[in-house]
Design an enzyme around this catalytic site. Structure first.
Site, PDB file in Angstrom:
ATOM      1  N   TRP A 136       0.796  -1.170  -0.023  1.00 55.28           N
ATOM      2  CA  TRP A 136      -0.045  -0.003   0.245  1.00 55.28           C
ATOM      3  C   TRP A 136       0.869   1.318  -0.030  1.00 55.28           C
ATOM      4  O   TRP A 136       1.812   1.429   0.894  1.00 55.28           O
ATOM      5  CB  TRP A 136      -0.700   0.151   1.150  1.00 55.28           C
ATOM      6  CG  TRP A 136      -1.756   0.892   1.174  1.00 55.28           C
ATOM      7  CD1 TRP A 136      -2.573   1.512   0.610  1.00 55.28           C
ATOM      8  CD2 TRP A 136      -2.054   1.782   2.504  1.00 55.28           C
ATOM      9  NE1 TRP A 136      -3.494   2.723   1.099  1.00 55.28           N
ATOM     10  CE2 TRP A 136      -3.249   2.728   2.229  1.00 55.28           C
ATOM     11  CE3 TRP A 136      -1.586   1.768   3.749  1.00 55.28           C
ATOM     12  CZ2 TRP A 136      -3.690   3.567   3.260  1.00 55.28           C
ATOM     13  CZ3 TRP A 136      -1.927   2.685   4.777  1.00 55.28           C
ATOM     14  CH2 TRP A 136      -3.120   3.876   4.521  1.00 55.28           C
ATOM     15  N   ASP A 217      -0.797  -5.552   9.554  1.00 55.51           N
ATOM     16  CA  ASP A 217      -1.715  -4.609   9.134  1.00 55.51           C
ATOM     17  C   ASP A 217      -3.046  -5.344   8.604  1.00 55.51           C
ATOM     18  O   ASP A 217      -2.853  -6.086   7.721  1.00 55.51           O
ATOM     19  CB  ASP A 217      -1.276  -3.967   7.893  1.00 55.51           C
ATOM     20  CG  ASP A 217      -1.976  -2.683   7.577  1.00 55.51           C
ATOM     21  OD1 ASP A 217      -3.126  -2.650   8.060  1.00 55.51           O
ATOM     22  OD2 ASP A 217      -1.705  -2.000   6.660  1.00 55.51           O
ATOM     23  N   LYS A 253     -13.220  -0.756   5.965  1.00 56.86           N
ATOM     24  CA  LYS A 253     -13.832  -1.623   4.933  1.00 56.86           C
ATOM     25  C   LYS A 253     -14.893  -2.770   5.477  1.00 56.86           C
ATOM     26  O   LYS A 253     -15.924  -2.852   4.724  1.00 56.86           O
ATOM     27  CB  LYS A 253     -12.630  -2.555   4.198  1.00 56.86           C
ATOM     28  CG  LYS A 253     -11.485  -1.704   3.874  1.00 56.86           C
ATOM     29  CD  LYS A 253     -11.315  -0.913   2.656  1.00 56.86           C
ATOM     30  CE  LYS A 253     -10.247   0.218   2.870  1.00 56.86           C
ATOM     31  NZ  LYS A 253      -9.801   0.634   1.529  1.00 56.86           N
TER      32      LYS A 253
HETATM   33  N1  IK2 Z   1      -3.571  -0.571   5.262  1.00 54.13           N
HETATM   34  C1  IK2 Z   1      -3.971  -1.161   4.166  1.00 54.13           C
HETATM   35  C2  IK2 Z   1      -3.050  -2.509   3.426  1.00 54.13           C
HETATM   36  C3  IK2 Z   1      -4.973  -0.564   3.555  1.00 54.13           C
HETATM   37  O1  IK2 Z   1      -5.295  -0.972   2.211  1.00 54.13           O
HETATM   38  C4  IK2 Z   1      -5.507   0.636   3.836  1.00 54.13           C
HETATM   39  C5  IK2 Z   1      -6.687   1.044   3.279  1.00 54.13           C
HETATM   40  N2  IK2 Z   1      -6.348   1.461   1.821  1.00 54.13           N
HETATM   41  O2  IK2 Z   1      -7.487   2.130   1.333  1.00 54.13           O
HETATM   42  C6  IK2 Z   1      -7.148   2.978   0.148  1.00 54.13           C
HETATM   43  C7  IK2 Z   1      -6.628   2.182  -1.115  1.00 54.13           C
HETATM   44  O3  IK2 Z   1      -5.686   1.652  -1.131  1.00 54.13           O
HETATM   45  O4  IK2 Z   1      -7.432   2.395  -2.048  1.00 54.13           O
HETATM   46  C8  IK2 Z   1      -5.090   1.005   5.288  1.00 54.13           C
HETATM   47  C9  IK2 Z   1      -4.070   0.317   5.828  1.00 54.13           C
HETATM   48  C10 IK2 Z   1      -5.898   2.192   5.902  1.00 54.13           C
HETATM   49  O5  IK2 Z   1      -7.058   2.397   5.858  1.00 54.13           O
HETATM   50  P1  IK2 Z   1      -7.932   3.316   6.830  1.00 54.13           P
HETATM   51  O6  IK2 Z   1      -6.726   4.186   7.450  1.00 54.13           O
HETATM   52  O7  IK2 Z   1      -8.860   4.019   5.961  1.00 54.13           O
HETATM   53  O8  IK2 Z   1      -8.447   2.268   8.014  1.00 54.13           O
END
Ligand code: IK2
Length: 407
Positions: A136, A217, A253
């Site tokens: 990510w 994560d 999500k």
């Molecule tokens: N870690 C991972 C692996 C994630 O995919 C996300 C959310 N990413 O969403 C945006 C995208 O890639 O399109 C997160 C952490 C963190 O998400 P949040 O801070 O919204 O809980």
């Protein structure tokens, strides 16, 4: 004119590689435009979804006149923290029973990662964190700004569009002893490729033998298989061996609470005494950062998790989201097969979670955006959750055209 401004010398910063896709999409006047950039669930009608169980929990909270808007403690809502730890580590987790887990409510997954990283930068003897290649896009920024030094380990093999397991073992085997290793608990973003449980077991043995510290994560629990317990299995394997680890959880999500920013950081320790000290130090990280977390999202989550009927309703709605994504995979694969699109597209149905890592290159992605008004990240990742039966043919046409004309 900005002359005279004390900020006049600033350069215009680029948009975020993921959220910037939505900015570009919003500016496009085409009625056929399609946003497959950000990983956010959409219904068959292409609309954001608020789960029924979330609406019901909110109603209960609104109707409860005893509820007030006082500050939460620095570590957040106590019930939420206990229930979140149970959700990821399992109701019968020996680590929870022995009070060896310090859990703090944070600002969704990102905030949990950041608090965990700041804590490690202050208190852990190794500042190197290994992250998968690719990962990510926000990971390297979060960890670097927290003061950690980021290195990568091989993860994805473009040739097979699957896991580069040999490369992963070699890189973790050669990692500095004691280093931190970021592991996607399930539904790896952006590749949709996860290790099997047997491979997880080998990763666990290797990491424990080298004293590498796992930092999970978990942003997609329930989204990979449709089962909350099955998706937490890798994390639980590491906790079962009695060793230490960190886990960042997000409810963005799996409960559709994106904008509520609700998540948790747990640190599993060897003893209850250490966990208590860890929690006290986490408070010192959090207090100067944002003082204490917001109350509403965590209250929704706690309301659902502590009521067995609501919890069951949640699992049904979660499974329905996961199943709709799986059906989109099948429909897209069938549509490409029907068009005779050159290449092997079986990875679309093999990969799991929210995303397909299509293998389309930057040029092909730019072509699809220009000619078909389809928006996605330049690495060729598409959010399957943004697709519907109605839009699959448009996407399949675009991919077919991109591959045949720019292959
Ligand atoms: N870690 C991972 C692996 C994630 O995919 C996300 C959310 N990413 O969403 C945006 C995208 O890639 O399109 C997160 C952490 C963190 O998400 P949040 O801070 O919204 O809980």
């Amino acid at each position: 004119m900005d002359s005279g401004s004390v900020f006049a010398s600033l350069v215009q910063a680029p948009e975020d590689p993921i959220l910037g896709v939505t900015v570009a999409y919003n500016k496009d006047p085409s009625p056929n435009k399609l946003n497959l950039g950000v990983g956010a669930y959409r219904t068959e009608e292409g609309k954001p979804l608020v789960l029924d169980v979330v609406r019901r929990a909110e109603q209960l909270l609104v109707n409860d006149q005893s509820r007030v808007k006082e500050y939460l403690p620095i570590v957040g809502l106590a019930d939420f923290n206990k229930l979140s730890a149970k959700l990821i580590f399992g109701a019968d987790s020996p680590a929870i029973q022995a009070n060896r887990v310090a859990t703090v409510q944070c600002l969704s997954g990102t905030g949990s990662l950041r608090v965990g990283a700041e804590f490690l930068a202050r208190h852990y003897h190794q500042l190197t964190i290994y992250i998968p290649q690719p990962t990510w896009g926000n990971h390297p920024k979060v960890f670097t700004l927290a003061g950690l030094s980021v290195k990568t380990y091989r993860y994805y093999d473009p040739a097979t569009r699957g896991l580069n397991f040999q490369g992963l073992l070699e890189d973790l085997g050669a990692a500095t002893s004691g280093a931190i290793v970021l592991l996607h608990a399930c539904a790896h973003n952006p590749t949709g490729v996860d290790p099997t449980l047997e491979q997880w077991e080998q990763i666990r043995q290797l990491m424990r033998s080298k004293g590498l510290l796992p930092f999970f994560d978990s942003a997609y629990q329930g989204f990979a298989s449709g089962s909350l317990d099955a998706d937490a299995q890798p994390v639980r394997m590491f906790v079962a061996d009695g060793g230490e680890c960190l886990a960042a959880q997000s409810y963005a999500k799996n409960m559709g609470l994106y904008g509520e920013r609700v998540g948790a950081l747990s640190i599993v320790c060897k003893t209850a005494d250490v966990a208590s000290k860890v929690e006290s130090q986490l408070k010192l990280v959090i207090r100067p950062m944002y003082s204490n977390p917001p109350i509403h999202g965590a209250s929704i989550v706690a309301t659902i998790l502590k009521d067995s009927k609501m919890y069951d309703e949640w699992t049904v709605e979660l499974k329905a989201m996961a199943d709709r994504i799986i059906s989109m995979r099948k429909q897209l694969f069938d549509a490409l097969s029907a068009r005779g699109t050159p290449g092997d597209w079986s990875h679309i149905i093999k990969q799991i979670g929210m995303f397909t890592f299509t293998g389309l290159n930057g040029e092909q992605v730019a072509f699809m955006t220009k000619e078909y008004h389809i928006y996605m990240t330049s690495d060729g990742r598409i959010s399957m959750a943004g697709l519907s039966s109605k839009t699959v043919p448009h996407l399949a046409d675009a991919i077919h055209s991109a591959v045949t004309r720019m292959g």
